[in-house]
Design a protein around this motif. Structure first.
Motif, PDB file in Angstrom:
ATOM      1  N   ALA A  41       0.835  -1.212   0.000  1.00 18.57           N
ATOM      2  CA  ALA A  41       0.000   0.000   0.000  1.00 18.57           C
ATOM      3  C   ALA A  41       0.866   1.256   0.000  1.00 18.57           C
ATOM      4  N   MET A  42       1.945   1.249   0.796  1.00 14.24           N
ATOM      5  CA  MET A  42       2.820   2.412   0.861  1.00 14.24           C
ATOM      6  C   MET A  42       3.518   2.669  -0.484  1.00 14.24           C
ATOM      7  N   LEU A  43       3.966   1.601  -1.140  1.00 15.89           N
ATOM      8  CA  LEU A  43       4.646   1.779  -2.423  1.00 15.89           C
ATOM      9  C   LEU A  43       3.695   2.285  -3.502  1.00 15.89           C
ATOM     10  N   ALA A  45       1.038   4.081  -2.931  1.00 18.09           N
ATOM     11  CA  ALA A  45       0.772   5.480  -2.589  1.00 18.09           C
ATOM     12  C   ALA A  45       1.914   6.367  -3.072  1.00 18.09           C
ATOM     13  N   LEU A  46       3.149   5.905  -2.886  1.00 18.48           N
ATOM     14  CA  LEU A  46       4.318   6.646  -3.379  1.00 18.48           C
ATOM     15  C   LEU A  46       4.279   6.767  -4.898  1.00 18.48           C
ATOM     16  N   LEU A  47       3.885   5.703  -5.559  1.00 20.58           N
ATOM     17  CA  LEU A  47       3.766   5.713  -7.016  1.00 20.58           C
ATOM     18  C   LEU A  47       2.703   6.719  -7.464  1.00 20.58           C
ATOM     19  N   PHE A  48       1.560   6.751  -6.771  1.00 21.59           N
ATOM     20  CA  PHE A  48       0.489   7.695  -7.105  1.00 21.59           C
ATOM     21  C   PHE A  48       0.966   9.142  -6.925  1.00 21.59           C
ATOM     22  N   VAL A  49       1.647   9.411  -5.812  1.00 17.77           N
ATOM     23  CA  VAL A  49       2.156  10.765  -5.565  1.00 17.77           C
ATOM     24  C   VAL A  49       3.161  11.157  -6.638  1.00 17.77           C
ATOM     25  N   SER A  50       4.003  10.224  -7.052  1.00 20.71           N
ATOM     26  CA  SER A  50       4.983  10.513  -8.109  1.00 20.71           C
ATOM     27  C   SER A  50       4.298  10.848  -9.427  1.00 20.71           C
ATOM     28  N   LEU A  51       3.239  10.112  -9.746  1.00 20.25           N
ATOM     29  CA  LEU A  51       2.508  10.391 -10.990  1.00 20.25           C
ATOM     30  C   LEU A  51       1.809  11.747 -10.929  1.00 20.25           C
ATOM     31  N   VAL A  52       1.204  12.076  -9.777  1.00 19.28           N
ATOM     32  CA  VAL A  52       0.561  13.387  -9.613  1.00 19.28           C
ATOM     33  C   VAL A  52       1.602  14.490  -9.741  1.00 19.28           C
ATOM     34  N   GLU A  53       2.767  14.287  -9.118  1.00 17.17           N
ATOM     35  CA  GLU A  53       3.838  15.284  -9.210  1.00 17.17           C
ATOM     36  C   GLU A  53       4.275  15.489 -10.663  1.00 17.17           C
ATOM     37  N   THR A  54       4.386  14.401 -11.398  1.00 18.48           N
ATOM     38  CA  THR A  54       4.788  14.494 -12.806  1.00 18.48           C
ATOM     39  C   THR A  54       3.790  15.327 -13.597  1.00 18.48           C
ATOM     40  N   VAL A  55       2.510  15.064 -13.407  1.00 19.64           N
ATOM     41  CA  VAL A  55       1.476  15.805 -14.133  1.00 19.64           C
ATOM     42  C   VAL A  55       1.457  17.271 -13.706  1.00 19.64           C
ATOM     43  N   LEU A  71      10.682  15.667 -16.241  1.00 17.84           N
ATOM     44  CA  LEU A  71       9.898  14.531 -16.717  1.00 17.84           C
ATOM     45  C   LEU A  71      10.738  13.250 -16.720  1.00 17.84           C
ATOM     46  N   VAL A  72      11.966  13.352 -17.212  1.00 22.52           N
ATOM     47  CA  VAL A  72      12.854  12.179 -17.239  1.00 22.52           C
ATOM     48  C   VAL A  72      13.121  11.683 -15.820  1.00 22.52           C
ATOM     49  N   ILE A  73      13.403  12.612 -14.887  1.00 20.30           N
ATOM     50  CA  ILE A  73      13.669  12.232 -13.492  1.00 20.30           C
ATOM     51  C   ILE A  73      12.438  11.583 -12.866  1.00 20.30           C
ATOM     52  N   ASP A  74      11.260  12.149 -13.110  1.00 19.05           N
ATOM     53  CA  ASP A  74      10.030  11.593 -12.538  1.00 19.05           C
ATOM     54  C   ASP A  74       9.703  10.213 -13.113  1.00 19.05           C
ATOM     55  N   VAL A  75       9.853  10.047 -14.416  1.00 22.62           N
ATOM     56  CA  VAL A  75       9.579   8.746 -15.037  1.00 22.62           C
ATOM     57  C   VAL A  75      10.574   7.708 -14.507  1.00 22.62           C
ATOM     58  N   TYR A  76      11.835   8.104 -14.362  1.00 23.62           N
ATOM     59  CA  TYR A  76      12.837   7.194 -13.806  1.00 23.62           C
ATOM     60  C   TYR A  76      12.454   6.786 -12.377  1.00 23.62           C
ATOM     61  N   GLY A  77      11.978   7.737 -11.584  1.00 25.55           N
ATOM     62  CA  GLY A  77      11.550   7.427 -10.215  1.00 25.55           C
ATOM     63  C   GLY A  77      10.383   6.453 -10.185  1.00 25.55           C
ATOM     64  N   LEU A  82       8.341   0.837  -9.259  1.00 27.72           N
ATOM     65  CA  LEU A  82       7.742  -0.380  -9.811  1.00 27.72           C
ATOM     66  C   LEU A  82       8.737  -1.537  -9.823  1.00 27.72           C
ATOM     67  N   ALA A  83       9.988  -1.251 -10.180  1.00 21.82           N
ATOM     68  CA  ALA A  83      11.011  -2.301 -10.229  1.00 21.82           C
ATOM     69  C   ALA A  83      11.297  -2.849  -8.834  1.00 21.82           C
ATOM     70  N   PHE A  84      11.305  -1.976  -7.832  1.00 22.93           N
ATOM     71  CA  PHE A  84      11.533  -2.427  -6.460  1.00 22.93           C
ATOM     72  C   PHE A  84      10.426  -3.384  -6.020  1.00 22.93           C
ATOM     73  N   GLN A  85       9.179  -3.012  -6.264  1.00 21.97           N
ATOM     74  CA  GLN A  85       8.054  -3.872  -5.895  1.00 21.97           C
ATOM     75  C   GLN A  85       8.090  -5.171  -6.696  1.00 21.97           C
ATOM     76  N   ALA A  86       8.414  -5.077  -7.983  1.00 24.91           N
ATOM     77  CA  ALA A  86       8.492  -6.281  -8.817  1.00 24.91           C
ATOM     78  C   ALA A  86       9.573  -7.223  -8.295  1.00 24.91           C
ATOM     79  N   ALA A  87      10.710  -6.672  -7.868  1.00 28.59           N
ATOM     80  CA  ALA A  87      11.791  -7.510  -7.338  1.00 28.59           C
ATOM     81  C   ALA A  87      11.345  -8.243  -6.082  1.00 28.59           C
ATOM     82  N   CYS A  88      10.586  -7.575  -5.221  1.00 29.20           N
ATOM     83  CA  CYS A  88      10.105  -8.225  -4.001  1.00 29.20           C
ATOM     84  C   CYS A  88       9.052  -9.290  -4.303  1.00 29.20           C
TER      85      CYS A  88
END
Length: 198
Positions: A41-43, A45-55, A71-77, A82-88
């Motif tokens: 849930a925390m990850l 939420a972090l992903l949602f905040v990052s997407l809102v920040e990008t927009v 934009l490049v920095i935000d997309v990389y973040g 996503l990669a961190f969650q996928a790895a777990c």
């Protein structure tokens, strides 16, 4: 330099495994034990905040060059989260048929505990991180749910390459009772009797 970027490459590889719904590094007959429950849930939420920040930054930043850089920095973040969650998700803990353990946390930790080195295993829910000598604590969401006491120290490699030894391991599993039962079952199963000499 390659060693520093290796976890990033493995995490990005995990995105492909996640999409393909495959797991990494578990043998046939191994009991997988996911551990991502407290952090999911925390990850997201972090992903949602990052997407809102990008927009929002796309709407607020009037300079095209700055807009592209941000934009490049935000997309990389977003990709890194996503990669961190996928790895777990694609690298769960594993219990082999003989009761040996593979305790992991994404691409950062991968500790192998032979069945012969396990003295006891138990469900042990803890919400605070206690630093003790010789105890490796791999908390998820600041909690652990399984404690494994060892008969002898087990070596492991820290995320940046330093070596360590643990005489006990505390870690989280989403279903700690099933994991403990699988370890106990594997450790107490009778050894197969050898066949007659050929």
């Amino acid at each position: 330099m390659t060693d520093i970027w290796l976890p990033v490459e493995r995490a990005l590889y995990s995105l492909g495994l996640w999409v393909a719904r495959r797991r990494h590094g578990l043998g046939d007959g191994a009991h997988p034990a996911p551990y991502t429950g407290p952090q999911t849930a925390m990850l997201y939420a972090l992903l949602f905040v990052s997407l809102v920040e990008t927009v929002m930054l796309a709407l607020l930043v009037p300079w095209p060059l700055v807009h592209r850089i941000v934009l490049v920095i935000d997309v990389y973040g977003v990709v890194r989260v996503l990669a961190f969650q996928a790895a777990c998700v694609t690298r769960p803990h594993g219990v082999e048929a003989d009761g040996s353990l593979r305790i992991r946390y994404g691409v950062l930790w991968d500790v192998r505990v032979p069945a012969a080195a396990i003295e006891s295993e138990r469900v042990d829910l803890r919400f605070t991180k206690v630093d003790e000598d010789g105890v490796l604590t791999l908390a998820v969401g600041e909690q652990t749910s399984v404690t494994v006491e060892l008969t002898e120290p087990v070596g492991y490699v820290r995320p940046l390459g330093a070596l360590g030894e643990a005489r006990a391991v505390r870690f989280h599993a989403d279903d700690p009772r099933a994991l403990v039962a699988a370890v106990t079952r594997g450790r107490t199963a009778p050894s197969p009797t050898p066949g007659p000499p050929g």
